[in-house]
Design a protein around this motif. Structure first.
Motif, PDB file in Angstrom:
ATOM      1  N   ALA A  79       0.831  -1.207   0.000  1.00 18.14           N
ATOM      2  CA  ALA A  79       0.000   0.000   0.000  1.00 18.14           C
ATOM      3  C   ALA A  79       0.865   1.257   0.000  1.00 18.14           C
ATOM      4  O   ALA A  79       0.518   2.261  -0.630  1.00 18.14           O
ATOM      5  N   ALA A  80       1.980   1.223   0.704  1.00 16.36           N
ATOM      6  CA  ALA A  80       2.867   2.385   0.769  1.00 16.36           C
ATOM      7  C   ALA A  80       3.494   2.669  -0.598  1.00 16.36           C
ATOM      8  O   ALA A  80       3.608   3.830  -1.013  1.00 16.36           O
ATOM      9  N   ILE A  81       3.911   1.627  -1.291  1.00 16.26           N
ATOM     10  CA  ILE A  81       4.492   1.797  -2.629  1.00 16.26           C
ATOM     11  C   ILE A  81       3.443   2.364  -3.592  1.00 16.26           C
ATOM     12  O   ILE A  81       3.735   3.258  -4.394  1.00 16.26           O
ATOM     13  N   GLU A  82       2.219   1.884  -3.480  1.00 12.07           N
ATOM     14  CA  GLU A  82       1.149   2.402  -4.327  1.00 12.07           C
ATOM     15  C   GLU A  82       0.852   3.864  -3.978  1.00 12.07           C
ATOM     16  O   GLU A  82       0.629   4.687  -4.879  1.00 12.07           O
ATOM     17  N   ALA A  83       0.863   4.194  -2.705  1.00 12.52           N
ATOM     18  CA  ALA A  83       0.624   5.580  -2.292  1.00 12.52           C
ATOM     19  C   ALA A  83       1.701   6.503  -2.857  1.00 12.52           C
ATOM     20  O   ALA A  83       1.411   7.633  -3.267  1.00 12.52           O
ATOM     21  N   ALA A  84       2.942   6.042  -2.873  1.00  9.70           N
ATOM     22  CA  ALA A  84       4.031   6.841  -3.435  1.00  9.70           C
ATOM     23  C   ALA A  84       3.834   7.046  -4.941  1.00  9.70           C
ATOM     24  O   ALA A  84       4.069   8.140  -5.467  1.00  9.70           O
TER      25      ALA A  84
END
Length: 299
Positions: A79-84
């Protein structure tokens, strides 16, 4: 850089009109960046769609004058990679990253998490180091590993141990820029060599915060200290579990915000509301006249 509050309407939708009023006040005061979705910005309660709207509309509001930075506060690496990825797509020019949410990751897991995000993007990154509120401290040894990623450039230092600024500078020099993240250590941190200030009460008092910062950076300590001593009782509203409610009350008092918060947070009531209101009203009654502070240079 203000960690701006997210503005809500009474029906819990985003209030972008008042948000723009506040952003304009920040820009007029001379801030050097806008940070969205931090602790004050209610990162954990915003939907993905709301975060996208905030980024896109803030980018339009600032019109290239300063970078827009979004906080990454996610439960999973995926989720963090997608948010970035979405942040860059929406026009953000930088990321601020918290360690994993809810799960208390160990040092190895935290470093791996941050490096995975950093390696997924070319956006510059500030690590948000706040063990007091989030339970995970990024140590100097952990930073040593993280700095293998060239786009990790800064830390929001919120350990509340002011000597940590010296430790970071002694070990990493200018490789890692240090931004103080604790309002009640703002001026002290600048004197200890911090490169910047990610501030909270700047949301209500942008000119005063910028004045203290700019005067301190050019060595005008007596002038800065006079304002800082006036400001300190108000700044203490930032180091409190109800900091968002406190700062929103201050924003109302200075005409650049509303008090609406997202449940389960609720506006303050009773004796605590009276206490905070008095701090704010006492401060406003003695609000100082500010010296010219833009474009200063060392004497």
């Amino acid at each position: 850089m203000p960690a701006v509050t997210t503005k809500f309407n009474e029906d819990d939708t985003l209030d972008m009109e008042m948000f723009e009023v506040n952003i304009k006040a920040q820009l007029d005061a001379g801030v050097s960046g806008i940070i969205l979705g931090g602790t004050l910005g209610k990162a954990s309660t915003l939907t993905g769609e709301e975060k996208q709207q905030l980024i896109r509309e803030t980018v339009k509001m600032v019109a290239g004058a300063v970078p827009v930075i979004i906080n990454i506060a996610e439960q999973t690496t995926k989720a963090a990679i997608e948010a970035a990825r979405v942040a860059k797509e929406c026009g953000a020019r930088g990321l601020m990253i918290l360690p994993p949410m809810r799960y208390k990751a160990n040092d190895y897991e935290t470093v791996t998490y941050v490096k995975a995000i950093a390696n997924s993007t070319d956006l510059p990154i500030m690590i948000y180091n706040n063990p007091v509120d989030y339970g995970i401290e990024v140590t100097l040894d952990m930073f040593e590993e993280m700095l293998e990623c060239k786009n990790i450039e800064a830390v929001k230092e919120s350990t509340r141990d002011i000597s940590n600024i010296t430790r970071i500078k002694a070990r990493f020099g200018d490789r890692l820029k240090v931004f103080t993240g604790v309002d009640t250590l703002g001026m002290e941190s600048i004197l200890m060599g911090a490169d910047g200030w990610v501030a909270g009460l700047v949301c209500a008092f942008p000119a005063e915060t910028c004045t203290i910062y700019e005067l301190s950076k050019v060595g005008k300590m007596a002038e800065a200290l006079e304002i800082y001593r006036w400001f300190l009782p108000i700044l203490e509203l930032d180091i409190n579990p109800q900091l968002a409610q406190n700062i929103k009350m201050a924003e109302v008092a200075t005409g650049i915000g509303t008090e609406h918060v997202r449940a389960p947070r609720l506006p303050l009531i009773g004796a605590e509301r009276e206490r905070v209101a008095k701090i704010i009203s006492d401060g406003l009654a003695k609000r100082p006249n500010l010296p010219a502070y833009k474009g200063l240079s060392m004497a």
